[in-house]
Design a protein around this motif. Structure first.
Motif, mmCIF file in Angstrom:
data_model
loop_
_atom_site.group_PDB
_atom_site.id
_atom_site.type_symbol
_atom_site.label_atom_id
_atom_site.label_comp_id
_atom_site.label_asym_id
_atom_site.label_seq_id
_atom_site.Cartn_x
_atom_site.Cartn_y
_atom_site.Cartn_z
ATOM 1 N N ALA A 185 83.333 22.280 -72.445
ATOM 2 C CA ALA A 185 84.486 21.529 -71.951
ATOM 3 C C ALA A 185 84.127 20.071 -71.698
ATOM 4 O O ALA A 185 85.005 19.209 -71.644
ATOM 5 C CB ALA A 185 85.020 22.161 -70.671
ATOM 6 N N HIS A 186 82.835 19.800 -71.525
ATOM 7 C CA HIS A 186 82.350 18.432 -71.333
ATOM 8 C C HIS A 186 81.089 18.217 -72.149
ATOM 9 O O HIS A 186 80.282 19.136 -72.324
ATOM 10 C CB HIS A 186 82.033 18.159 -69.856
ATOM 11 N N TRP A 187 80.929 17.002 -72.642
ATOM 12 C CA TRP A 187 79.652 16.573 -73.169
ATOM 13 C C TRP A 187 78.699 16.379 -71.982
ATOM 14 O O TRP A 187 79.139 16.095 -70.869
ATOM 15 C CB TRP A 187 79.780 15.241 -73.906
ATOM 16 N N PHE A 188 77.415 16.462 -72.246
ATOM 17 C CA PHE A 188 76.434 16.175 -71.194
ATOM 18 C C PHE A 188 76.637 14.774 -70.642
ATOM 19 O O PHE A 188 76.553 14.545 -69.429
ATOM 20 C CB PHE A 188 75.015 16.339 -71.759
ATOM 21 N N THR A 189 76.938 13.818 -71.517
ATOM 22 C CA THR A 189 77.099 12.435 -71.076
ATOM 23 C C THR A 189 78.396 12.183 -70.316
ATOM 24 O O THR A 189 78.535 11.148 -69.665
ATOM 25 C CB THR A 189 77.019 11.477 -72.281
ATOM 26 N N ASP A 190 79.355 13.084 -70.404
ATOM 27 C CA ASP A 190 80.552 12.949 -69.571
ATOM 28 C C ASP A 190 80.162 12.918 -68.095
ATOM 29 O O ASP A 190 80.807 12.241 -67.280
ATOM 30 C CB ASP A 190 81.516 14.121 -69.810
ATOM 31 N N ILE A 191 79.091 13.649 -67.776
ATOM 32 C CA ILE A 191 78.614 13.714 -66.402
ATOM 33 C C ILE A 191 77.448 12.767 -66.178
ATOM 34 O O ILE A 191 77.463 11.950 -65.254
ATOM 35 C CB ILE A 191 78.202 15.158 -66.039
ATOM 36 N N ALA A 192 76.417 12.868 -67.054
ATOM 37 C CA ALA A 192 75.199 12.086 -66.874
ATOM 38 C C ALA A 192 75.432 10.589 -67.034
ATOM 39 O O ALA A 192 74.689 9.781 -66.466
ATOM 40 C CB ALA A 192 74.128 12.550 -67.865
ATOM 41 N N VAL A 193 76.448 10.199 -67.798
ATOM 42 C CA VAL A 193 76.795 8.789 -67.954
ATOM 43 C C VAL A 193 78.110 8.481 -67.238
ATOM 44 O O VAL A 193 78.159 7.610 -66.361
ATOM 45 C CB VAL A 193 76.905 8.390 -69.440
ATOM 46 N N GLY A 194 79.179 9.191 -67.582
ATOM 47 C CA GLY A 194 80.496 8.870 -67.019
ATOM 48 C C GLY A 194 80.578 9.049 -65.519
ATOM 49 O O GLY A 194 80.910 8.106 -64.780
ATOM 50 N N SER A 195 80.282 10.236 -65.045
ATOM 51 C CA SER A 195 80.380 10.513 -63.608
ATOM 52 C C SER A 195 79.389 9.675 -62.817
ATOM 53 O O SER A 195 79.724 9.093 -61.776
ATOM 54 C CB SER A 195 80.127 12.001 -63.334
ATOM 55 N N LEU A 196 78.145 9.619 -63.311
ATOM 56 C CA LEU A 196 77.098 8.896 -62.579
ATOM 57 C C LEU A 196 77.369 7.401 -62.551
ATOM 58 O O LEU A 196 77.121 6.741 -61.529
ATOM 59 C CB LEU A 196 75.741 9.181 -63.219
ATOM 60 N N THR A 197 77.899 6.850 -63.639
ATOM 61 C CA THR A 197 78.249 5.434 -63.652
ATOM 62 C C THR A 197 79.280 5.113 -62.581
ATOM 63 O O THR A 197 79.147 4.134 -61.831
ATOM 64 C CB THR A 197 78.804 5.024 -65.033
ATOM 65 N N ALA A 198 80.330 5.927 -62.503
ATOM 66 C CA ALA A 198 81.384 5.701 -61.509
ATOM 67 C C ALA A 198 80.824 5.750 -60.092
ATOM 68 O O ALA A 198 81.193 4.938 -59.236
ATOM 69 C CB ALA A 198 82.487 6.745 -61.676
ATOM 70 N N VAL A 199 79.916 6.685 -59.843
ATOM 71 C CA VAL A 199 79.334 6.832 -58.504
ATOM 72 C C VAL A 199 78.400 5.657 -58.194
ATOM 73 O O VAL A 199 78.424 5.111 -57.083
ATOM 74 C CB VAL A 199 78.589 8.171 -58.397
ATOM 75 N N LEU A 200 77.593 5.244 -59.163
ATOM 76 C CA LEU A 200 76.664 4.136 -58.935
ATOM 77 C C LEU A 200 77.387 2.812 -58.700
ATOM 78 O O LEU A 200 76.900 1.953 -57.957
ATOM 79 C CB LEU A 200 75.717 3.992 -60.132
ATOM 80 N N ILE A 201 78.549 2.645 -59.309
ATOM 81 C CA ILE A 201 79.286 1.396 -59.139
ATOM 82 C C ILE A 201 80.225 1.456 -57.933
ATOM 83 O O ILE A 201 80.328 0.485 -57.173
ATOM 84 C CB ILE A 201 80.086 1.070 -60.420
ATOM 85 N N GLY A 202 80.888 2.576 -57.736
ATOM 86 C CA GLY A 202 81.897 2.648 -56.683
ATOM 87 C C GLY A 202 81.374 2.992 -55.299
ATOM 88 O O GLY A 202 81.750 2.351 -54.303
ATOM 89 N N MET A 203 80.503 3.986 -55.210
ATOM 90 C CA MET A 203 80.118 4.504 -53.898
ATOM 91 C C MET A 203 79.279 3.548 -53.045
ATOM 92 O O MET A 203 79.401 3.566 -51.816
ATOM 93 C CB MET A 203 79.406 5.849 -54.054
ATOM 94 N N PRO A 204 78.395 2.720 -53.629
ATOM 95 C CA PRO A 204 77.656 1.791 -52.769
ATOM 96 C C PRO A 204 78.549 0.870 -51.946
ATOM 97 O O PRO A 204 78.222 0.538 -50.804
ATOM 98 C CB PRO A 204 76.811 0.993 -53.776
ATOM 99 N N TRP A 205 79.697 0.466 -52.520
ATOM 100 C CA TRP A 205 80.599 -0.413 -51.776
ATOM 101 C C TRP A 205 81.315 0.319 -50.648
ATOM 102 O O TRP A 205 81.871 -0.314 -49.742
ATOM 103 C CB TRP A 205 81.616 -1.038 -52.728
ATOM 104 N N ILE A 206 81.295 1.620 -50.692
ATOM 105 C CA ILE A 206 81.920 2.419 -49.642
ATOM 106 C C ILE A 206 80.908 2.843 -48.585
ATOM 107 O O ILE A 206 81.148 2.705 -47.385
ATOM 108 C CB ILE A 206 82.597 3.665 -50.250
ATOM 109 N N LEU A 207 79.746 3.319 -49.045
ATOM 110 C CA LEU A 207 78.776 3.915 -48.121
ATOM 111 C C LEU A 207 77.683 2.962 -47.648
ATOM 112 O O LEU A 207 77.091 3.193 -46.588
ATOM 113 C CB LEU A 207 78.130 5.144 -48.771
ATOM 114 N N LEU A 208 77.383 1.928 -48.417
ATOM 115 C CA LEU A 208 76.330 0.993 -48.026
ATOM 116 C C LEU A 208 76.888 -0.270 -47.383
ATOM 117 O O LEU A 208 76.137 -1.189 -47.054
ATOM 118 C CB LEU A 208 75.468 0.630 -49.237
#
Length: 234
Positions: A189-212
């Motif tokens: 249902a997903h490519w490996f990169t849907d998570i390893a690239v797509g999901s992780l990219t969103a978290v690395l860019i978005g979450m630091p501005w929220i949690l840090l």
């Protein structure tokens, strides 16, 4: 905030570099052979083992998604039961803020990432589909699988566990992420990169501005101030 700004920018750069390493090369460079190999490794197993087919069907059923909510809730509950009334209220508010952050980051990622592609189970013409092998409701395909929203939500949960409950909770949350996100990759249902690239990219860019930054703490304080409290009547 000033002390953490270099770290925030570093995480953002890492997320952008990760995405561009996949997005810019023709046919996604080295990522596509990796994606294809991972998909075919798991997909060929569908014709070799009936038990494996059932395993993937069950772990990608919508009811199994509910198990991920139970797992995340249980981890937070393990901290909630140790607290007094005020601490329990704060944990509940952290949960609310986490859900709000997850919705915002997910929506921004879905709309801002210039990618739309079908899952490998639809991309490869020779792919085996669990839904063709069993008469059971399961998620084995998606017309737009990037980024992996399920994996993104689980990663966001893990980052909140790290920020507010410590490294041990973060480690447990990562185990929950692997257990509940990667069956989507195994079934196609997903490519490996849907998570390893797509999901992780969103978290690395978005979450630091929220949690840090002070954003999450201020939002928690705001909710704590205005949400009603239960009072015992004499």
């Amino acid at each position: 905030m000033k002390n953490r700004l270099p770290l925030i920018l570093l995480l953002n750069i890492a997320g952008l570099a990760l995405f561009l390493s996949w997005y810019l090369p023709i046919n996604h460079g080295f990522w596509f052979p990796m994606d294809a190999s991972i998909f075919h490794f798991f997909n060929y197993g569908l014709i070799e083992s009936r038990a494996y087919v059932w395993f993937l069907a069950i772990t990608n059923n919508r009811a199994f998604d509910g198990c991920s909510l139970v797992a995340m809730g249980s981890l937070m509950l393990s901290f909630w039961i140790k607290e007094q009334a005020q601490g329990r209220r704060r944990i509940m508010i952290i949960g609310i803020v986490m859900l709000l952050a997850a919705v915002i980051v997910n929506q921004l990622a879905q709309h801002l990432m210039p990618v739309k592609h079908a899952s490998p189970s639809l991309f490869f013409p020779d792919a085996y589909r669990v839904s063709d092998l069993l008469n059971i409701s399961t998620k084995d395909a998606s017309k737009d699988s990037f980024p992996g929203d399920h994996g993104m939500m689980l990663l966001i949960f893990a980052t909140f566990m790290w920020r507010y409950f410590g490294h041990k909770a973060f480690a447990v949350a990562l185990i929950i992420f692997v257990v509940f996100a990667f069956p989507r990759v195994m079934i196609g249902a997903h490519w490996f990169t849907d998570i390893a690239v797509g999901s992780l990219t969103a978290v690395l860019i978005g979450m630091p501005w929220i949690l840090l930054t002070s954003l999450s703490d201020k939002t928690i304080a705001l909710f704590d101030r205005y949400l009603p409290t239960s009072q015992n009547k004499v």
